[in-house]
Design a protein around this motif. Sequence first.
Motif, PDB file in Angstrom:
ATOM      1  N   LYS A  79       0.838  -1.210   0.000  1.00 38.23           N
ATOM      2  CA  LYS A  79       0.000   0.000   0.000  1.00 38.23           C
ATOM      3  C   LYS A  79       0.868   1.253   0.000  1.00 38.23           C
ATOM      4  O   LYS A  79       0.591   2.206  -0.732  1.00 38.23           O
ATOM      5  CB  LYS A  79      -0.934   0.013   1.208  1.00 38.23           C
ATOM      6  CG  LYS A  79      -2.102  -0.937   1.066  1.00 38.23           C
ATOM      7  CD  LYS A  79      -2.983  -0.909   2.304  1.00 38.23           C
ATOM      8  CE  LYS A  79      -4.010  -2.012   2.224  1.00 38.23           C
ATOM      9  NZ  LYS A  79      -4.679  -2.256   3.487  1.00 38.23           N
ATOM     10  N   ALA A  80       1.909   1.270   0.832  1.00 37.65           N
ATOM     11  CA  ALA A  80       2.811   2.425   0.888  1.00 37.65           C
ATOM     12  C   ALA A  80       3.490   2.631  -0.458  1.00 37.65           C
ATOM     13  O   ALA A  80       3.632   3.763  -0.935  1.00 37.65           O
ATOM     14  CB  ALA A  80       3.853   2.229   1.986  1.00 37.65           C
ATOM     15  N   VAL A 125      11.884  -2.179   0.433  1.00 41.18           N
ATOM     16  CA  VAL A 125      12.457  -1.020   1.139  1.00 41.18           C
ATOM     17  C   VAL A 125      11.412  -0.449   2.086  1.00 41.18           C
ATOM     18  O   VAL A 125      11.693  -0.158   3.255  1.00 41.18           O
ATOM     19  CB  VAL A 125      12.943   0.062   0.134  1.00 41.18           C
ATOM     20  CG1 VAL A 125      13.343   1.348   0.860  1.00 41.18           C
ATOM     21  CG2 VAL A 125      14.096  -0.464  -0.708  1.00 41.18           C
ATOM     22  N   ASN A 126      10.186  -0.296   1.591  1.00 46.07           N
ATOM     23  CA  ASN A 126       9.110   0.234   2.430  1.00 46.07           C
ATOM     24  C   ASN A 126       8.785  -0.723   3.572  1.00 46.07           C
ATOM     25  O   ASN A 126       8.513  -0.291   4.693  1.00 46.07           O
ATOM     26  CB  ASN A 126       7.858   0.529   1.591  1.00 46.07           C
ATOM     27  CG  ASN A 126       7.954   1.867   0.900  1.00 46.07           C
ATOM     28  OD1 ASN A 126       8.518   2.814   1.436  1.00 46.07           O
ATOM     29  ND2 ASN A 126       7.419   1.953  -0.298  1.00 46.07           N
ATOM     30  N   LYS A 127       8.817  -2.016   3.313  1.00 47.51           N
ATOM     31  CA  LYS A 127       8.552  -2.995   4.382  1.00 47.51           C
ATOM     32  C   LYS A 127       9.605  -2.859   5.476  1.00 47.51           C
ATOM     33  O   LYS A 127       9.293  -2.855   6.665  1.00 47.51           O
ATOM     34  CB  LYS A 127       8.535  -4.422   3.825  1.00 47.51           C
ATOM     35  CG  LYS A 127       8.123  -5.460   4.869  1.00 47.51           C
ATOM     36  CD  LYS A 127       8.024  -6.847   4.249  1.00 47.51           C
ATOM     37  CE  LYS A 127       7.433  -7.869   5.191  1.00 47.51           C
ATOM     38  NZ  LYS A 127       8.127  -8.035   6.451  1.00 47.51           N
ATOM     39  N   TRP A 128      10.851  -2.713   5.086  1.00 49.10           N
ATOM     40  CA  TRP A 128      11.943  -2.556   6.041  1.00 49.10           C
ATOM     41  C   TRP A 128      11.768  -1.266   6.848  1.00 49.10           C
ATOM     42  O   TRP A 128      11.911  -1.258   8.073  1.00 49.10           O
ATOM     43  CB  TRP A 128      13.274  -2.557   5.275  1.00 49.10           C
ATOM     44  CG  TRP A 128      14.469  -2.354   6.158  1.00 49.10           C
ATOM     45  CD1 TRP A 128      15.067  -3.273   6.959  1.00 49.10           C
ATOM     46  CD2 TRP A 128      15.211  -1.139   6.316  1.00 49.10           C
ATOM     47  NE1 TRP A 128      16.141  -2.706   7.610  1.00 49.10           N
ATOM     48  CE2 TRP A 128      16.249  -1.398   7.232  1.00 49.10           C
ATOM     49  CE3 TRP A 128      15.089   0.148   5.764  1.00 49.10           C
ATOM     50  CZ2 TRP A 128      17.170  -0.413   7.608  1.00 49.10           C
ATOM     51  CZ3 TRP A 128      16.014   1.110   6.141  1.00 49.10           C
ATOM     52  CH2 TRP A 128      17.037   0.826   7.051  1.00 49.10           C
ATOM     53  N   ARG A 144      10.817  -0.714  10.970  1.00 45.62           N
ATOM     54  CA  ARG A 144      11.642   0.053  11.901  1.00 45.62           C
ATOM     55  C   ARG A 144      10.886   1.245  12.473  1.00 45.62           C
ATOM     56  O   ARG A 144      11.481   2.101  13.119  1.00 45.62           O
ATOM     57  CB  ARG A 144      12.895   0.533  11.184  1.00 45.62           C
ATOM     58  CG  ARG A 144      13.780  -0.637  10.734  1.00 45.62           C
ATOM     59  CD  ARG A 144      15.054  -0.141  10.147  1.00 45.62           C
ATOM     60  NE  ARG A 144      15.562   0.931  10.992  1.00 45.62           N
ATOM     61  CZ  ARG A 144      16.825   1.099  11.332  1.00 45.62           C
ATOM     62  NH1 ARG A 144      17.716   0.272  10.878  1.00 45.62           N
ATOM     63  NH2 ARG A 144      17.204   2.096  12.091  1.00 45.62           N
ATOM     64  N   GLY A 145       9.575   1.331  12.189  1.00 42.82           N
ATOM     65  CA  GLY A 145       8.779   2.456  12.690  1.00 42.82           C
ATOM     66  C   GLY A 145       9.022   3.725  11.894  1.00 42.82           C
ATOM     67  O   GLY A 145       8.732   4.820  12.337  1.00 42.82           O
ATOM     68  N   LYS A 146       9.571   3.576  10.690  1.00 39.54           N
ATOM     69  CA  LYS A 146       9.857   4.741   9.852  1.00 39.54           C
ATOM     70  C   LYS A 146       9.020   4.656   8.579  1.00 39.54           C
ATOM     71  O   LYS A 146       8.147   3.825   8.454  1.00 39.54           O
ATOM     72  CB  LYS A 146      11.347   4.785   9.509  1.00 39.54           C
ATOM     73  CG  LYS A 146      12.240   4.902  10.735  1.00 39.54           C
ATOM     74  CD  LYS A 146      13.667   5.138  10.334  1.00 39.54           C
ATOM     75  CE  LYS A 146      14.648   5.215  11.491  1.00 39.54           C
ATOM     76  NZ  LYS A 146      14.125   5.538  12.794  1.00 39.54           N
ATOM     77  N   GLY A 147       9.304   5.526   7.626  1.00 40.56           N
ATOM     78  CA  GLY A 147       8.572   5.509   6.365  1.00 40.56           C
ATOM     79  C   GLY A 147       7.090   5.694   6.602  1.00 40.56           C
ATOM     80  O   GLY A 147       6.673   6.542   7.376  1.00 40.56           O
TER      81      GLY A 147
END
Length: 184
Positions: free
Chosen positions: A48-49, A165-168, A172-175
């Motif tokens: 989705k992101a 990349v977005n999953k990572w 990590r609570g980012k993106g």
Amino acid sequence: MQHEAHADHHAHHGGQHEGHGPGNGHDHGHDHGHGQTPAKASWSMAVKATLHCLTGCAIGEVLGMIIGTSLGWGNAPTMVLAIVLAFLFGYSLTLWSVVRAGLSLKAAIGVALAADTLSITVMELVDNGVLLLVPGAMDAHLSDALFWGALAFAFLVAFLVTTPVNKWLIGRGKGHAVVHQYHH
């Protein structure tokens, strides 16, 4: 200002609230459990992101290519315009959604920059890299099937590279994990 104060309060006391506890005066329906732990970073959230990012990038890139081509610009300035517009539209979609959720524009800009910068950068590097590698793609005209085919292929490759990349980042609570706390 009240939402900005809440965002600051939340940032300083993030561990105490466990996301969106009752009684914080900002119940935006956050009952879908988007935590900021690696276990909560699902592929669905990452997809989705990435689709969100891809939408903004695609609008900006196509618009940039149409403008550059119609003005008779060469490949380099057209590509620069397309990339600038891809970032602009990518950020704008996030800005619109978090402002709609009640954030001030200043706070929303911070959220958009934090959420989308790496995602859009990866997407643009891969997307434009693929376009440069497809023979004739950069010289194809907007009316050519090669142009649209190469662009669709480039977006597909960019999507496949950017999703992990977005999953990572989310793990990590980012993106887009930053954005999810404001979504309904």
